[in-house]
Design an enzyme around this catalytic site. Sequence first.
Site: not given
Length: 139
Positions: A35, A65, A93, A111, A131
């Site tokens: 999308n 990092h 999303a 999302a 999770r």
Amino acid sequence: MLRIGGVRLGNVGILARQRFIAGNNVHIGDGSFINNGCLFDAEGPIRIGTNVAVGPDCRFLTGGHNIDRRPTYRAGKVFLAPINIGSGSWIGACVVVLPGVSIGEGCVVAAGAVVTRNCEPHGLYAGVPARRVRDLPTG
């Protein structure tokens, strides 16, 4: 244009406004859909399986990092790690997938989730950090 840039694409649907950094490390399998507004930071490889749906504004980040010991500059040495998204998965999303993560086949990532570690196949994952919320049917 993506193929010219080295992105390996199957027969996929990709809407406009994607951003690829070092995009030749991206492979998107047949039947997948990406999308609007996604970012593929592909300094390390990104592999998206077949029939994967990716919602708008997702981020796939293969670099980061290490935390430096110096208190004056904590962003230490850069590291790269691959991302793998299993076939049949649905990435909702605004999901962020961090370096080194593999999402198993048939997963759904809700999302807004931030995926910081591997997701076992056929599970619904949600939250920050993501999770496993429940198992999904396999038949």
